[in-house]
Design an enzyme around this catalytic site. Structure first.
Site, PDB file in Angstrom:
ATOM      1  N   GLU A 195      27.026  -4.671 -48.295  1.00 26.72           N
ATOM      2  CA  GLU A 195      27.541  -5.744 -49.175  1.00 26.72           C
ATOM      3  C   GLU A 195      27.465  -6.627 -50.119  1.00 26.72           C
ATOM      4  O   GLU A 195      26.440  -8.082 -48.972  1.00 26.72           O
ATOM      5  CB  GLU A 195      28.447  -5.737 -47.931  1.00 26.72           C
ATOM      6  CG  GLU A 195      29.480  -4.722 -47.816  1.00 26.72           C
ATOM      7  CD  GLU A 195      31.025  -5.431 -46.398  1.00 26.72           C
ATOM      8  OE1 GLU A 195      31.716  -4.409 -46.282  1.00 26.72           O
ATOM      9  OE2 GLU A 195      30.575  -6.299 -46.608  1.00 26.72           O
ATOM     10  N   ASP A 217      36.919 -16.955 -45.962  1.00 28.30           N
ATOM     11  CA  ASP A 217      35.630 -16.725 -45.735  1.00 28.30           C
ATOM     12  C   ASP A 217      35.316 -18.314 -44.232  1.00 28.30           C
ATOM     13  O   ASP A 217      35.812 -19.374 -44.640  1.00 28.30           O
ATOM     14  CB  ASP A 217      33.911 -16.556 -46.097  1.00 28.30           C
ATOM     15  CG  ASP A 217      34.453 -15.541 -47.021  1.00 28.30           C
ATOM     16  OD1 ASP A 217      33.543 -14.007 -46.031  1.00 28.30           O
ATOM     17  OD2 ASP A 217      34.677 -15.080 -48.356  1.00 28.30           O
TER      18      ASP A 217
END
Lengths: 423, 277
Positions: free
Chosen positions: B54, B65
């Protein structure tokens, strides 16, 4: 010309007041661009809000709170000396104009701004949904104070995310939030202003989604927030309409409000969108000037459409789609986005969006203080900055309403600093 | 839905199923801490044991995040990284590796301004296999997901602990390649889920789909990877790798001779754990 004609005939056929559609879109703008963790909650919130909106008991309770706790209705005040001042200005320039200036006095609300209108609505909704913890972002601290206030009133724990830069420049509001029992979390990421606070509030929400209600302060974010916050703020425009009819026997000709996320503005504008004779102006923060790169917070005049914080809207961004911080003397306006309904109203041409610089806002701040004995917040000082330019050009029978959406108590030390006043 | 031909991601999961082990899915942010070092890490990942990569597309406001990936995004942007450079990295990687799938992961706005159709063309041409775009829900499938599928790209969706069975149907509708299970309600790099909960949730997801299920968020150590690899088809490790980059840097944030090695040796350890279970 052809396109203008077409535009106005479309506007006649289609009311501008029924948006958004069922997916939360105002034309291209709006939507629900959030992480999957939040989607079920956003959908629940939409259902809960739709039910509440149509429940007379909810509306009755809210009206009672707005009137007896919030201090509504707020007065519609004829600013006589400012009106005279603009007529003098017009005369000095050889004109005969000078609009009749009214202030919608939402700065007189409990907590000192229009923010309480939305907070009373959303706290009632949070309670109906059984949420036990409230979070919010704040820029100038006006929303943070209003959230802390309603949380104190209803006994709910509350955490406020506020950029570290804003904590420093709006310290009176930080003190108020503490006194009201809120926990204030300074956010040091990025430039430490409103966008960073919103990121951090979203991170909290995604982590505590089951028990936590995110009380967004402006008419932006994922659907249904833009529509819901607008509905709670539309009391500003609805009262203005009734008050002006009572006072002058007709609707106003001109509306002016400042735009950060745009909740006070959409609240004033929305009930008038289908009244074609009403000219509407939204005033963005021009900071150091629109030509200064990253030196302003005028998302619509100096930005492009993009996706951030749950909605598609005009954003301040670079060519790579990275979000810029923006700048304004006003902590309540330096947000790189704007509510999606404003983006739509800009493209449709119904509302004209203009900008006022830091300096012009400071000049207007002093004008209001000296001529009307009203110390405005720096946010509506931008609206007044535009009124200063516009009013002398309008005829004397033009009824102009400016939303005085917040009072300047929080700004007096910062403004004293800018003006070099020794205390 | 538009049907996809078998993709590199499908082939990789099928091969691993025969091997009888879970895929190690490794996340790094493209351009972190600089283009050269990031390319060295990317190109070294398959040999170190990454089965699927990824590659994060840096964004100024990564609101799902945690601190580690936020910092990595900002390091990459500070070093002048751009979306075109991310695609260049993939193109260069494909010259030496025709089999390891690469999924681009990130937020919508940098794609939206590229804009969408051009981005999808360029990504497919560069050798990208799939996309994870955190803030584009199934409700907006028509604008990015379906056009991606039309170009042979897998559009991978996240399921979370808040995804109930009804919502899961919506999530699965146009998902392909694999389903990414976010094992906690929270941001990347936060606390870890309890393995029994993960086991129950993976079983629930597998009743609803034949797609492989990869589990991420909060997986940091080889032991955790092994435990999750016993029930899931894939284990995603991100913040721990990005943190290894961070701790290898000089005080002013520059790569050292140790930066790529630190990440790749961590990947070797995780890979070994999945191969010995």
């Amino acid at each position: 010309m052809a396109s203008n004609t077409q535009k106005s005939s479309e506007a006649k056929l289609n009311t501008l007041m029924t948006g958004p559609d069922e997916r939360g879109h105002f034309g291209l703008y709006g939507g629900r661009f959030v992480a999957e963790t939040l989607m079920p909650l956003i959908l629940d919130l939409e259902t809960a809000y739709t039910t509440a909106k149509n429940d007379p008991a909810f509306q009755a309770e809210l009206t009672d709170l707005l009137n007896h706790y919030g201090g509504r209705p707020s007065p519609l005040y004829f600013a006589e000396r400012l009106t005279q001042h603009f007529r003098d200005v017009a005369k000095a320039q050889g004109g005969t104009g000078g609009a009749k200036i009214y202030f919608k006095r939402d700065e007189l609300n409990h907590t000192g701004s229009h923010k309480i209108n939305n907070c009373l609505g959303q706290i009632q909704l949070a309670r109906r949904m059984g949420k036990t913890r409230i979070i919010a972002e704040t820029g100038a601290g006006q929303h943070g104070v209003a959230v802390a206030t309603v949380c104190a009133r209803f006994g709910l724990p509350c955490e406020i995310y506020m950029g570290a830069t804003d904590v420093a420049r709006q310290s009176p509001n930080v003190a108020r939030m503490h006194m009201l029992g809120a926990k204030v979390n300074p956010v040091t990421a990025g430039a430490g202003t409103l966008k960073d606070a919103m990121n951090e509030a979203l991170r909290d929400w995604v982590t505590n989604v089951r028990d936590t209600y995110y009380l967004i302060g402006t008419a932006a974010g994922p659907h249904p927030y833009p529509a819901m916050v607008r509905d709670f703020q539309a009391i500003i425009g609805n009262e203005t309409r009734a008050q002006m009819l009572e006072r002058e026997g007709r609707l106003p000709d001109t509306l002016v409000a400042c735009i950060g996320g745009g909740s006070n503005a959409i609240g004033l504008f929305h009930p008038f969108l289908d009244d074609e004779g009403v000219a509407i102006y939204g005033v963005e923060a021009g900071g150091h000037g629109l030509d200064v790169e990253n030196g302003h917070a005028a998302s619509m005049n100096g930005g492009r459409p993009g996706v951030l914080h749950g909605n598609r809207t005009y954003l301040l961004q670079d060519g790579e789609g990275q979000i810029l911080e923006g700048h304004s003397i006003s902590a309540g306006l330096d947000y790189p986005g704007v509510g999606p309904e404003h983006s739509w109203l800009k493209d449709s041409g119904r509302v004209q969006y203009v900008s006022i610089t830091d300096k012009e806002a400071l000049d207007a701040f002093q004008l209001s203080a000296k001529l009307e004995g009203i110390i405005p917040a720096l946010e509506p000082s931008h609206a007044l900055g535009w009124v200063t330019k516009l009013a002398p050009t309008l005829p004397q029978d033009n009824l102009l309403v400016m939303n005085m959406c917040g009072r300047g108590d929080k700004d007096v030390f910062a403004v004293a600093g800018y003006l070099g006043i020794k205390l | 839905m538009t049907s996809l031909k078998e993709t590199r991601i499908d082939r990789r999961f099928a091969a691993l199923k025969k091997e009888g082990r879970a895929a190690l899915v490794c996340f790094i942010t493209a351009g972190d801490p600089d283009l050269e070092t990031s390319s060295a890490i990317l190109n070294g990942l398959p040999k170190a044991g990454a089965d699927i990569i990824e590659l994060g597309m840096p964004f100024s406001d990564p609101m799902a995040d945690g601190p580690a990936i936020q910092a990595s995004s900002l390091r990459a942007l500070k070093a002048g990284h751009t979306m075109r450079k991310t695609l260049d990295m993939v193109r260069a990687f494909r010259k030496t590796d025709a089999d390891t799938p690469i999924v681009l992961m990130g937020y919508y706005n940098p794609i939206y301004v590229y804009p969408n159709e051009t981005f999808l063309d360029d990504a497919a041409a560069a050798g990208v296999d799939g996309l994870i775009v955190v803030d584009v829900p199934p409700e907006a499938d028509d604008e990015l997901c379906l056009p991606a599928i039309g170009r042979g790209l897998n559009f991978i969706r996240l399921a979370t602990p808040t995804t109930d069975d009804k919502r899961l149907k919506t999530v699965l509708k146009n998902t392909s390649g694999f389903l990414y299970y976010v094992s906690i309600t929270g941001i990347t790099g936060a606390g870890s889920a309890n393995p029994e909960d993960v086991q129950l949730q993976v079983a629930r997801l597998k009743r609803a789909t034949t797609l492989p299920v990869a589990v991420g968020f909060g997986v940091k150590t080889p032991e955790q990877a092994r435990a999750i690899g016993e029930t899931a088809d894939g284990v995603v490790v991100g913040s721990a790798l990005v943190r290894a980059i961070e701790t290898s840097l000089t005080q002013d944030g520059r790569a050292t001779g140790n930066t790529a090695g630190a990440v790749l040796s961590l990947v070797e350890g995780l890979s070994a754990a999945l191969r010995t279970s």
